[in-house]
Each structure stands twice: as structure tokens, then as C-alpha cells.
Design a protein around this motif. Structure first.
Motif, mmCIF file in Angstrom:
data_model
loop_
_atom_site.group_PDB
_atom_site.id
_atom_site.type_symbol
_atom_site.label_atom_id
_atom_site.label_comp_id
_atom_site.label_asym_id
_atom_site.label_seq_id
_atom_site.Cartn_x
_atom_site.Cartn_y
_atom_site.Cartn_z
ATOM 1 N N TYR A 9 0.650 -0.980 0.004
ATOM 2 C CA TYR A 9 0.041 0.098 -0.252
ATOM 3 C C TYR A 9 1.395 1.221 0.223
ATOM 4 O O TYR A 9 2.235 1.246 -0.134
ATOM 5 C CB TYR A 9 -0.771 0.266 1.384
ATOM 6 C CG TYR A 9 -1.926 1.005 0.830
ATOM 7 C CD1 TYR A 9 -3.357 0.508 -0.231
ATOM 8 C CD2 TYR A 9 -1.921 1.823 1.909
ATOM 9 C CE1 TYR A 9 -4.126 1.086 0.240
ATOM 10 C CE2 TYR A 9 -3.754 3.163 2.020
ATOM 11 C CZ TYR A 9 -4.621 2.538 1.123
ATOM 12 O OH TYR A 9 -6.071 2.574 1.107
ATOM 13 N N ARG A 15 -7.500 2.756 3.297
ATOM 14 C CA ARG A 15 -7.894 1.557 3.658
ATOM 15 C C ARG A 15 -7.289 -0.044 4.635
ATOM 16 O O ARG A 15 -7.606 -0.753 4.846
ATOM 17 C CB ARG A 15 -9.071 0.318 1.976
ATOM 18 C CG ARG A 15 -9.749 1.348 1.436
ATOM 19 C CD ARG A 15 -9.982 0.746 0.276
ATOM 20 N NE ARG A 15 -10.956 0.946 -0.240
ATOM 21 C CZ ARG A 15 -11.656 1.731 -1.095
ATOM 22 N NH1 ARG A 15 -10.002 2.106 -1.701
ATOM 23 N NH2 ARG A 15 -12.594 2.617 -1.445
ATOM 24 N N GLN A 45 0.606 -4.308 -10.950
ATOM 25 C CA GLN A 45 -0.483 -4.334 -11.692
ATOM 26 C C GLN A 45 0.219 -5.570 -12.620
ATOM 27 O O GLN A 45 -0.530 -6.778 -13.323
ATOM 28 C CB GLN A 45 -0.890 -3.127 -11.786
ATOM 29 C CG GLN A 45 -1.692 -2.760 -11.064
ATOM 30 C CD GLN A 45 -2.307 -0.935 -11.297
ATOM 31 O OE1 GLN A 45 -1.185 -0.590 -12.900
ATOM 32 N NE2 GLN A 45 -3.758 -0.404 -11.642
ATOM 33 N N VAL A 55 -4.852 -2.378 -5.122
ATOM 34 C CA VAL A 55 -4.287 -2.416 -3.416
ATOM 35 C C VAL A 55 -5.351 -1.685 -2.445
ATOM 36 O O VAL A 55 -6.558 -1.346 -2.845
ATOM 37 C CB VAL A 55 -3.136 -1.534 -2.916
ATOM 38 C CG1 VAL A 55 -1.817 -1.955 -4.139
ATOM 39 C CG2 VAL A 55 -3.186 0.024 -3.426
ATOM 40 N N GLN A 67 -8.742 -7.080 -1.538
ATOM 41 C CA GLN A 67 -10.200 -6.014 -1.142
ATOM 42 C C GLN A 67 -10.269 -6.539 0.345
ATOM 43 O O GLN A 67 -9.874 -7.616 0.946
ATOM 44 C CB GLN A 67 -11.355 -7.280 -1.673
ATOM 45 C CG GLN A 67 -11.845 -7.397 -3.283
ATOM 46 C CD GLN A 67 -12.125 -6.234 -3.472
ATOM 47 O OE1 GLN A 67 -12.504 -5.555 -2.800
ATOM 48 N NE2 GLN A 67 -12.266 -5.576 -4.723
ATOM 49 N N THR A 68 -10.336 -5.564 0.996
ATOM 50 C CA THR A 68 -10.249 -4.731 1.945
ATOM 51 C C THR A 68 -10.626 -5.959 3.423
ATOM 52 O O THR A 68 -10.143 -6.406 3.986
ATOM 53 C CB THR A 68 -10.131 -3.353 2.127
ATOM 54 O OG1 THR A 68 -9.580 -2.657 1.461
ATOM 55 C CG2 THR A 68 -9.941 -3.053 3.758
HETATM 56 O O1 GSN Z 1 -11.589 -2.295 -0.400
HETATM 57 C C1 GSN Z 1 -11.032 -2.984 -1.544
HETATM 58 O O2 GSN Z 1 -9.876 -3.107 -1.111
HETATM 59 C C2 GSN Z 1 -11.842 -2.378 -2.897
HETATM 60 N N1 GSN Z 1 -12.818 -2.559 -2.555
HETATM 61 C C3 GSN Z 1 -11.114 -1.098 -3.514
HETATM 62 C C4 GSN Z 1 -9.388 -0.808 -3.279
HETATM 63 C C5 GSN Z 1 -9.209 0.468 -4.416
HETATM 64 O O3 GSN Z 1 -10.530 1.286 -4.624
HETATM 65 N N2 GSN Z 1 -8.448 0.704 -4.645
HETATM 66 C C6 GSN Z 1 -7.783 1.747 -5.421
HETATM 67 C C7 GSN Z 1 -6.649 2.825 -4.436
HETATM 68 S S1 GSN Z 1 -7.900 3.864 -3.462
HETATM 69 N N3 GSN Z 1 -7.323 3.304 -1.339
HETATM 70 O O4 GSN Z 1 -7.329 2.329 -1.590
HETATM 71 C C8 GSN Z 1 -6.202 1.394 -6.306
HETATM 72 O O5 GSN Z 1 -6.007 0.359 -6.364
HETATM 73 N N4 GSN Z 1 -6.479 1.499 -7.717
HETATM 74 C C9 GSN Z 1 -5.879 1.415 -8.011
HETATM 75 C C10 GSN Z 1 -6.094 0.896 -10.058
HETATM 76 O O6 GSN Z 1 -5.931 1.362 -10.019
HETATM 77 O O7 GSN Z 1 -7.478 1.423 -9.634
#
Ligand code: GSN
Length: 224
Positions: A9, A15, A45, A55, A67-68
Motif C-alpha cells: 500500500y 484502506r 499491476q 491495493v 479486497q479490504t
Molecule cells: O476495498 C477494497 O480493497 C476495494 N474494494 C477497493 C480498493 C481500491 O479502490 N483501491 C484503489 C486505491 S484507493 N485506496 O485504497 C486502487 O488500488 N486503485 C488503483 C486502480 O488502478 O484502480
């Protein structure tokens, strides 16, 4: 290979913070791999390590968990922080999800434009003190026990303490009308593993600073 879980992270709460809290509460040491740039995320990725290209990701027990909620549930179940039966688990889930909703409100405060901050904070404090805190105050009052569910330490207690401290960062006297939440806070802060996590130098992260926002937004391509 180290047997410690490895958390992927950025170097901030977001998260992942609730996962850090949960591992710390369980007394589990963990390593962290911080994303510093957008390139770091792209590399991760491209490596195929992220099931949905997102992440938080936690390497644990030979798995790469994403997934948190799923990550939190695995850790809570593994370390016996998830109640004694399905009904306790359901109650814990309801509490944790509600606290996650409140946490999201608190977390988004940092992202508000300057002219919206005051109103946003007022709305958030209103939700905290009129919707969420009274429920937990009543739970503690009605059963008179030290913990929220089943008279034993669970992830719900960890999540509530995390959220109470976050809320106090936004408004220091926010617990003024909640005496049982105040004593809960003191009591859970004294659980040895938590006490350690609350000390300076632990892997607990500070609140997101205004100056860190551009870096985080760049990593995740937010608002571009
Ligand atoms: O809860 C979870 O882990 C997922 N439902 C959401 C995770 C998420 O939105 N990750 C974003 C970063 S925002 N904060 O954690 C992420 O990894 N975005 C990168 C992308 O290319 O989508």
C-alpha cells in the motif's frame, strides 16, 4: 522467506490502516512494501499480483489477498477476533461495517476543498454523535461488559477504538457526551498489543496531511 505477512500500500492510512490495526491487535508482526510512485503501482499491476489491479494487497499464508473486507475477515477469523458463532459474527460485521462507513466520512475530510471543510466536518460530527456513537454507548450500557460482542475481544472492539481516535483527531471533545465510550477507549487502549501499537515508532500511520495528497492522488490517478 519470512513468515510475516507483507502489506502492499502507500505509506499512509487509507484502506490499509484497519488491516494494520487488526494485525497489531492480534500480536502479529508484519512487513510493509510502500508504493511511492505511480510506476510502483503499475509494476505491481503488471506483475499479476493484484487480482483486481487494486491495493490494499496482503501476502499471507501463501496467498495474495485483496479486497479490504476479505483481508480483514481472514485475519479476524484466523486470530480468533471474530466471535464464537455465526450470530456473533453477524453482529461484529454490522458494527464493523457501520464503523467503516463513519471512517470513510472521517477520511474524506482531508480531501474536501478549503471552502467546504467546515460544513463537511459539521455534518460528519453530526453523523458520529447522533447516528453511530449512541448505538455503541447503548450496547456497552445494556450488557455492562468490557467488549462489544460476546464478552470477548473482537475485531469490532479494534475497529471502534480506531474510529474513536480518528474522530477525536477531527474534534477533540467529540466523546464528551459518551462516558462509556470514553472508558471503552481507555480500556481497549490498554490491551497489551494495542498499547504497543499506540506507542510512537509503531507501524500505525499518522493522519493524511494536506501536503501528501498530491502524491497519493498521483499514485492512484485520482482527479487526473
Ligand atoms: O476495498 C477494497 O480493497 C476495494 N474494494 C477497493 C480498493 C481500491 O479502490 N483501491 C484503489 C486505491 S484507493 N485506496 O485504497 C486502487 O488500488 N486503485 C488503483 C486502480 O488502478 O484502480
Amino acid at each position: 522467506m519470512s513468515g510475516k505477512p507483507k502489506l502492499h500500500y502507500f505509506n499512509g492510512r487509507g484502506r490499509m490502516e484497519s488491516i494494520r490495526w487488526l494485525l497489531a491487535a492480534a500480536g502479529v508482526e508484519f512487513d510493509e512494501c510502500f508504493l511511492e510512485t505511480r510506476d510502483d503501482l503499475l509494476k505491481l499491476q503488471e506483475s499479476g499480483a493484484l487480482l483486481f489491479q487494486q491495493v490494499p494487497m496482503v501476502e499471507i499464508d501463501g496467498m495474495k489477498l485483496v479486497q479490504t473486507r476479505a483481508i480483514g475477515s481472514y485475519i479476524a477469523a484466523k486470530y480468533n477476533l471474530y466471535g464464537k458463532d455465526l450470530k456473533e459474527r453477524a453482529l461484529i460485521d454490522m458494527y464493523v461495517e457501520a464503523l467503516t462507513d463513519l471512517d470513510e466520512l472521517l477520511m474524506h475530510y482531508a480531501f474536501q476543498p478549503a471552502d467546504k471543510k467546515e460544513q463537511y466536518l459539521a455534518n460528519t460530527v453530526d453523523k458520529a454523535t447522533n447516528r453511530y456513537f449512541p448505538v455503541f454507548e447503548k450496547v456497552l450500557k445494556d450488557h455492562g461488559q468490557d467488549f462489544l460482542v460476546g464478552n470477548q475481544f473482537s475485531r469490532a472492539d479494534v475497529r471502534l477504538l480506531e474510529t474513536l481516535l480518528m474522530a477525536e483527531e477531527c474534534k477533540p471533545d467529540i466523546l464528551a457526551k459518551f462516558p462509556l465510550l470514553q472508558s471503552f477507549k481507555a480500556r481497549i487502549s490498554n490491551v497489551p498489543t494495542i498499547k504497543k501499537f499506540l506507542q510512537p515508532g509503531s507501524q500505525r500511520k499518522p493522519p493524511l496531511q494536506e501536503k501528501d495528497l498530491p502524491k497519493v492522488m498521483k499514485i492512484f490517478n485520482i482527479g487526473q
